[in-house]
Design an enzyme around this catalytic site. Structure first.
Site, PDB file in Angstrom:
ATOM      1  N   GLU A 174       0.768  -1.055   0.132  1.00 24.65           N
ATOM      2  CA  GLU A 174       0.039   0.264  -0.261  1.00 24.65           C
ATOM      3  C   GLU A 174       0.801   1.233  -0.471  1.00 24.65           C
ATOM      4  OE1 GLU A 174      -2.967  -0.226   3.137  1.00 24.65           O
ATOM      5  OE2 GLU A 174      -3.719  -1.877   2.192  1.00 24.65           O
ATOM      6  N   GLU A 297      -5.120  -8.473  -0.243  1.00 30.88           N
ATOM      7  CA  GLU A 297      -5.653  -8.603   1.103  1.00 30.88           C
ATOM      8  C   GLU A 297      -7.513  -8.326   0.041  1.00 30.88           C
ATOM      9  OE1 GLU A 297      -4.271  -5.252   3.727  1.00 30.88           O
ATOM     10  OE2 GLU A 297      -2.395  -5.554   3.140  1.00 30.88           O
TER      11      GLU A 297
END
Length: 490
Positions: A174, A297
């Site tokens: 991220e 995820e």
């Protein structure tokens, strides 16, 4: 409602449903590691080399293919040297990523590979791309994978003479947000630099390198990173969590109504759109499909369980979560030609977990049972898979080892559904027939009552030569496996 599915013309499909789609994720977050899988070698809780035996015994039954570690957000604060060597000399740090608790680093590289060994799964390491350095990364890779040199000598001194096996390497997490607030131009240039120092070690295979992909619908990120760096990666990640509303109002995991059921389902089904749209951008620069999509995820992100530390992201798991998990796995199967790996967040005690623990107590969640049913599709040839935001039924149909495997999910909390499937070949004996269902949307297992939801034998089906008719109860998931008559792969 009647659903007629004809797959006669799909039988020659060569699209394989990757086993890695049913991957798991374990981060240093709350009790996901400590208390969830690691209790220490001196614990009164039964364990093998510090890893609790009851959790391993249950997870082994899921045939877990791969485990991602140490994060997630935590990865960009993780310095591997602090998690090796004698326990009494490991540095205690503050886990500033999740709750400000003390991280004693008793679960580190050796313990992670021991966990993978006990689970009989492959390892996926996410490196520290934000607060770490290239030198730190290369030293860690040498420590794990080399049979000679200073890092190999250190590993041997710490009790493991032989290198481990590592297949997947994530370079960043991220990076558009908590992993560095980077722009895609900067990330892709930095990725190009770092990946060039990822070597091939001794007799180890080339590492499968995964670049940081977009935050849900950030199509510009995908476009820029693929344009600048696709030739240096094997996979590009995608993260998407199902929400009932917005990030600051995630909704309760147990106390919810029909509106929240529908809003979470709508959010979950956006995965179909995100995979399709990001894949289009990827294909502009990668027409030979060298770069896979890696959804490392995913899952339901709901409000924390009452009475727990909200930073620990512990949430209860209900029939609603099971329906969302099955729907997502069906979406991955629909895009099996694009999605190579997925890792649900997370394996134990965090978000949409397989297992919840509390001291010596343990309970299996409804999502655990979905993964139990769907493991039959691992490595199978996809015949058909379907999910649409306007249809209450979604499914995966595959074949493997001379069997047809059918998994169907009814997302409707009010009405049953009738499904008829017409195959190219006649159906033989049934060798698996299980379902998961409940009359209550928020039904869930507890430590006091762990059998509220579990798999039961499913008998509400009929076989007529090459036709299968199934009646699904409302909010239910069914998996059936039949021998293919005349198949040579028995």
């Amino acid at each position: 409602m009647e659903h007629n599915i004809n797959v006669i013309n799909n039988e020659e499909s060569n699209v394989v449903i990757s086993k890695y789609i049913q991957g798991q994720f374990a981060e240093h977050l709350g009790t996901g590691i400590y208390g969830g899988v690691w209790v220490g070698k001196n614990s009164e809780i039964p364990n093998k080399n510090g890893i609790r035996s009851d959790v391993i015994q249950s997870l082994k039954k899921l045939n877990i293919p791969v485990l991602r570690w140490p994060g997630g957000f935590f990865a960009d604060n993780y310095h591997w040297q602090e998690g090796v060597g004698s326990y009494d000399k490991r540095r205690k740090i503050i886990n500033s990523s999740w709750g400000g608790t003390v991280e004693d680093n008793s679960f580190g590289t050796h313990e992670f590979f021991e966990l993978c060994k006990q689970l009989d799964c492959e390892a996926y390491i996410n490196i520290n791309f934000s607060s770490g350095t290239i030198q730190e990364m290369t030293d860690w890779l040498e420590y794990m994978l080399s049979s000679k040199g200073s890092m190999a000598e250190l590993r041997e001194k710490n009790g493991h003479p032989d290198p481990w096996k590592l297949k997947f390497l994530g370079i960043g997490n991220e990076s558009w947000g908590g992993g560095g607030n980077m722009r895609p131009e900067y990330y892709s240039d930095r990725y190009r630099l770092w990946q060039s120092f990822v070597r091939k070690y001794d007799n180890q295979p080339e590492l499968y390198k995964i670049g940081v992909g977009p935050n849900i619908d950030d199509f510009n990120w995908t476009d820029v990173v693929m344009k600048n760096a696709h030739q240096f990666m094997n996979g590009l990640s995608l993260h998407h969590y199902g929400l009932t509303d917005v990030w600051n109002n995630k909704g309760d995991s147990v106390d919810f109504d029909e509106k929240e059921w529908n809003s979470l389902l709508y959010s979950i089904k956006k995965m179909d759109y995100f995979i399709e749209e990001h894949s289009k951008r990827m294909e502009q620069y990668d027409q030979n499909h060298h770069v896979d999509m890696i959804v490392d995820e995913w899952g339901d992100w709901l409000g924390p369980e009452k009475g727990t530390n909200p930073a620990f992201l512990r949430q209860q798991n209900t029939m609603r979560d099971a329906v969302m998990a099955a729907t997502t796995l069906n979406i991955f199967a629909k895009h099996a030609d694009k999605v190579y790996m997925a890792n649900i967040a997370q394996m134990v005690n965090v978000l949409q977990a397989m297992i919840l623990t509390d001291g010596p107590k343990m309970v299996l969640t409804p999502t655990y049972y979905v993964f139990d049913m769907y493991q039959r599709h691992q490595g199978a040839t996809r015949i058909d898979a379907y999910s649409d935001n306007g249809d209450p039924v979604n499914y995966t149909i595959s074949k493997k080892d001379g069997n047809y495997i059918v998994s169907i999910c009814n997302t409707d909390y009010q009405q049953s559904q009738n499904v008829t499937i017409t195959f190219a070949n006649s159906l033989g004996n049934v060798n698996y027939n299980k379902d998961l269902h409940s009359r209550k949307m928020n039904a869930h297992n507890t430590f006091d009552d762990n059998k509220v939801l579990s798999l039961t034998n499913f008998e509400n089906y009929k076989v007529m030569d090459n036709k299968l008719s199934v009646n699904l109860d409302r909010m239910s998931i069914v998996t059936l496996s039949f021998e293919i008559k005349g198949s040579k792969n028995k």
